[in-house]
Write a protein that holds these residues in place. Structure first.
Motif, PDB file in Angstrom:
ATOM      1  N   ILE A 214       1.827 -17.014  -3.165  1.00 46.27           N
ATOM      2  CA  ILE A 214       2.351 -15.890  -3.936  1.00 46.27           C
ATOM      3  C   ILE A 214       1.883 -14.616  -3.253  1.00 46.27           C
ATOM      4  N   ALA A 215       2.804 -13.772  -2.841  1.00 45.19           N
ATOM      5  CA  ALA A 215       2.485 -12.554  -2.086  1.00 45.19           C
ATOM      6  C   ALA A 215       2.753 -11.330  -2.946  1.00 45.19           C
ATOM      7  N   PRO A 220       9.076  -2.686   0.129  1.00 46.06           N
ATOM      8  CA  PRO A 220      10.182  -3.642   0.296  1.00 46.06           C
ATOM      9  C   PRO A 220      10.152  -4.389   1.619  1.00 46.06           C
ATOM     10  N   GLU A 221       9.870  -3.684   2.726  1.00 44.33           N
ATOM     11  CA  GLU A 221       9.873  -4.347   4.032  1.00 44.33           C
ATOM     12  C   GLU A 221       8.772  -5.403   4.129  1.00 44.33           C
ATOM     13  N   ARG A 222       7.635  -5.130   3.545  1.00 43.38           N
ATOM     14  CA  ARG A 222       6.539  -6.096   3.569  1.00 43.38           C
ATOM     15  C   ARG A 222       6.873  -7.323   2.720  1.00 43.38           C
ATOM     16  N   LEU A 223       7.456  -7.094   1.554  1.00 42.52           N
ATOM     17  CA  LEU A 223       7.838  -8.209   0.693  1.00 42.52           C
ATOM     18  C   LEU A 223       8.929  -9.052   1.357  1.00 42.52           C
ATOM     19  N   ALA A 224       9.871  -8.397   2.026  1.00 43.46           N
ATOM     20  CA  ALA A 224      10.935  -9.135   2.717  1.00 43.46           C
ATOM     21  C   ALA A 224      10.370 -10.002   3.837  1.00 43.46           C
ATOM     22  N   LEU A 225       9.396  -9.475   4.578  1.00 47.95           N
ATOM     23  CA  LEU A 225       8.794 -10.261   5.651  1.00 47.95           C
ATOM     24  C   LEU A 225       8.014 -11.445   5.081  1.00 47.95           C
ATOM     25  N   ALA A 226       7.336 -11.237   3.962  1.00 50.47           N
ATOM     26  CA  ALA A 226       6.623 -12.338   3.320  1.00 50.47           C
ATOM     27  C   ALA A 226       7.587 -13.425   2.862  1.00 50.47           C
TER      28      ALA A 226
END
Length: 389
Positions: A214-215, A220-226
């Motif tokens: 769970i990240a 948004p960009e960090r969540l998309a990469l996760a």
């Protein structure tokens, strides 16, 4: 040579400085071929860490080609490609012999300052305050590497700079964060912070056998990469993190929680986050440990709290009653990089991970000062900056 130098809060400059020279027999000089801006460099940029001096050279994620070696260095030779750990370690003291390289007793030339703040001094670090040795960093054209017969690892043929550069810090740090969790089959690991170290922790948790990760972040960009790494993502500005983790774990909590944020946690709607910011702004506190508090509450009974985010001073309002009564284990460290290097180099060679997935920006040293600001402000989708002198 050119280097990025610190001149005060939010004042990083690219300027000419003297070339480094061999100072001891075990030294080496490397010509830097790639270096990076680390999230912990932002603590210096923001004026959070004490005892920086005007003109100090920044940077602790560095690799390059050996151009000179000291007379007592039998490990390296001119022309070797090497990655340089951010921890400076002698290889001979009590801690180094036990694999705790980041606790080296010899590499901080003036341990008295660190002892006043922390009780004892850890190892010296490149480019990271005079508390930790005042060593010149690697965001430069050349770098002097002390104890170079212990620290640097040679790069095998066939691997690019970008594949191995992050062995200097963020890959071993993220891997250690997951390693500390003692992951068992079926485990759920929660990771706070989807910056570079958090992304490496997510990848490493899966490599080590986690069933779910769970990240938690809000960029948004960090969540998309996760999500590309198969993580379940939660935006802490959109959802109550405690409630969602309890829902995802049938009310039990995560098996282990990783704090990859540290001292400068972003503000959220919670009362304690707001109070942290007020205390730091009014010099009534040294750090903003909202994430650590939340991780403790979200961890299951007899779970593990793994801390790799940097904290500098004395943390306030930590729920130790929760930790003690529920049997939590705390594991934390500045990464003993040398301990992990052979294993992680092998994982890269086998194709189990390519750490270059994290890079979003490539630039020259001259562009470095502007990219410090871009990275801090999380603009232009910036997650990781690589500089090539």
């Amino acid at each position: 040579m050119k280097a990025l130098t610190w001149h005060g809060k939010h004042d990083i400059r690219c300027e000419s400085v003297p070339d480094p020279k061999i100072e001891a027999g075990r030294d080496a000089i490397i010509k830097v071929t790639a270096c990076a801006i680390c999230g912990s460099d932002l603590h210096l940029y923001n004026g959070i860490m004490p005892d920086m001096h005007s003109g100090d050279i920044m940077g602790h994620e560095t690799m390059g080609e050996v151009v000179e070696v000291g007379k007592d260095n039998k490990k390296l030779k001119v022309g070797d490609r090497v990655v340089v750990p951010f921890t400076i370690s002698c290889g001979e003291c009590f801690f180094c012999k036990r694999g705790f390289f980041s606790g080296c007793e010899r590499s901080n030339p003036d341990p008295s300052k660190a002892k006043k703040l922390w009780g004892s001094s850890p190892a010296g670090l490149f480019g990271y305050t005079h508390l930790l040795g005042g060593y010149s960093g690697g965001q430069a054209e050349y770098l002097r590497v002390p104890y170079a017969d212990v620290g640097p690892i040679k790069v095998p043929d066939g691997l690019t700079d970008e594949q191995v550069l992050f062995l200097s810090d963020i890959f071993p740090t993220g891997y250690m964060a997951a390693d500390f969790c003692n992951i068992q089959p079926g485990d759920t690991i929660a990771v706070w912070g989807c910056g570079p170290v958090g992304q490496m922790a997510i990848k490493s948790a899966f490599i080590l056998g986690a069933e779910r990760v769970i990240a938690i972040d809000t960029v948004p960009e960090r969540l998309a990469l996760a999500e590309k790494s198969r993580a379940i993502t939660l935006d802490f500005m959109d959802k109550d993190i405690y409630d969602r983790i309890m829902e995802l774990t049938s009310g039990r909590g995560a098996d282990a929680c990783i704090d990859a944020v540290g001292t400068e946690a972003e503000p959220s709607a919670s009362w304690d986050s707001r109070l942290d910011r007020i205390k730091v702004a009014t010099f009534m506190g040294t750090d903003r440990p909202h994430v650590l508090r939340q991780a403790i509450h979200c961890c299951r009974n007899f779970g593990t709290i793994s801390i790799v985010g940097v904290y500098g001073g004395f943390l306030d309002k930590i729920p130790m009653g929760s930790a003690i009564n529920r049997g939590l284990t705390f594991r934390m460290a500045q990464t003993p990089v040398q301990h992990y290097l052979p294993l992680l180099m092998e994982r890269i060679q086998k194709g189990e991970i390519d750490p270059s997935f994290i890079i979003t920006h490539r630039a020259t040293l001259e562009e470095g000062p502007d990219l410090y600001r871009t990275f801090r402000d999380k603009q232009d989708g910036c997650i990781k900056v690589v500089l090539k002198p």
